[in-house]
Write an enzyme that holds these catalytic residues in place. Structure first.
Site, short mmCIF file in Angstrom:
data_model
loop_
_atom_site.label_atom_id
_atom_site.label_comp_id
_atom_site.label_asym_id
_atom_site.label_seq_id
_atom_site.Cartn_x
_atom_site.Cartn_y
_atom_site.Cartn_z
N THR A 115 -14.95 -18.30 24.43
CA THR A 115 -16.22 -18.35 25.18
C THR A 115 -16.13 -17.63 26.52
O THR A 115 -17.16 -17.28 27.10
CB THR A 115 -16.64 -19.80 25.43
OG1 THR A 115 -15.69 -20.42 26.33
CG2 THR A 115 -16.69 -20.59 24.13
N ASP A 169 2.37 -10.39 39.81
CA ASP A 169 1.88 -11.73 39.52
C ASP A 169 2.51 -12.71 40.52
O ASP A 169 3.72 -12.97 40.47
CB ASP A 169 2.24 -12.12 38.09
CG ASP A 169 1.62 -13.45 37.68
OD1 ASP A 169 1.94 -14.49 38.30
OD2 ASP A 169 0.82 -13.46 36.72
N ASP A 197 4.44 -15.77 39.02
CA ASP A 197 5.75 -15.40 38.47
C ASP A 197 6.76 -15.14 39.56
O ASP A 197 7.93 -15.54 39.46
CB ASP A 197 5.62 -14.16 37.58
CG ASP A 197 4.98 -14.47 36.22
OD1 ASP A 197 4.97 -15.65 35.84
OD2 ASP A 197 4.53 -13.51 35.56
#
Length: 209
Positions: free
Chosen positions: A108, A200, A203
């Site tokens: 969705t 990131d 990370d």
């Protein structure tokens, strides 16, 4: 329209440059993130209201000032936002801390809240929502909506690095929320990573690269 504040202090710029370097390890990355969060906190709390009080020094009675009115709450967006909390708590140890965890349903594409724990009086506090990266702006916008659903009226968003696309998204969806960032980068790439960015953040904070 919300204001974009780029906190471009030389110390912040220097520390951010080290964080951007791909050779910087998780330990140094975490420490620098906390340091920048604290430095940015000085600017973000600049407009806290003060009230006059009377105290007694070892010499005499005198007028002094203390923060008045609403107190603070720090709310990180999980998981990377956790890396900014301690720096702000070093600055304001009495602030309460909430947490919001979000992900997008792959079918969705709508936001799903998998965790939300906020102070009971969150609606009475000035809320600082934190996340190192403001990329597409989707998570920040969803988290701001969640805070408003809990009655929050005084919210500021703080990040380390922002893309113009993310800034535009938050300003469109939440024109009453000011944005504070250490750097406004160039753009997003095809994978929705900030360019030049720093990779990131989650990370790099937790060593899960």
């Amino acid at each position: 329209m919300s204001k974009l504040h780029v906190v471009d202090h030389p110390l912040i710029a220097h520390k951010l440059s080290i964080m951007r370097n791909k050779k910087t390890g998780s330990k140094d990355f975490r420490e620098l993130l906390n340091e920048i969060a604290m430095l940015m906190g000085y600017e973000l709390t600049r407009d806290l209201p003060l009230e006059e009080i009377t105290i007694e020094t070892p010499i005499c009675k005198t007028k002094a000032y203390t923060i008045s009115g609403k107190k603070l709450a720090i709310v990180p967006i999980l998981r990377a936002g956790i890396g900014m909390v301690d720096g702000l708590l070093d600055l304001v140890p009495v602030a309460k801390v909430g947490h919001i965890g979000l992900y997008r349903d792959p079918e969705t594409h709508l936001p799903v809240t998998y965790y939300c724990k906020l102070p009971a009086d969150i609606d009475q506090r000035i809320v600082i929502l934190v996340d190192p990266m403001l990329a597409t702006g989707g998570s920040a916008s969803d988290a701001l909506t969640k805070l408003k659903e809990h009655g929050c009226k005084h919210i500021k968003f703080m990040c380390l690095v922002a893309a113009p696309e993310g800034v535009a998204k938050v300003q469109e969806d939440h024109p009453d929320v000011d944005i504070y960032t250490a750097a406004l980068d160039d753009c997003l790439n095809d994978h929705a990573y900030i360019v030049p960015g720093l990779g990131d953040a989650g990370d790099r904070i937790f060593g899960t690269i």
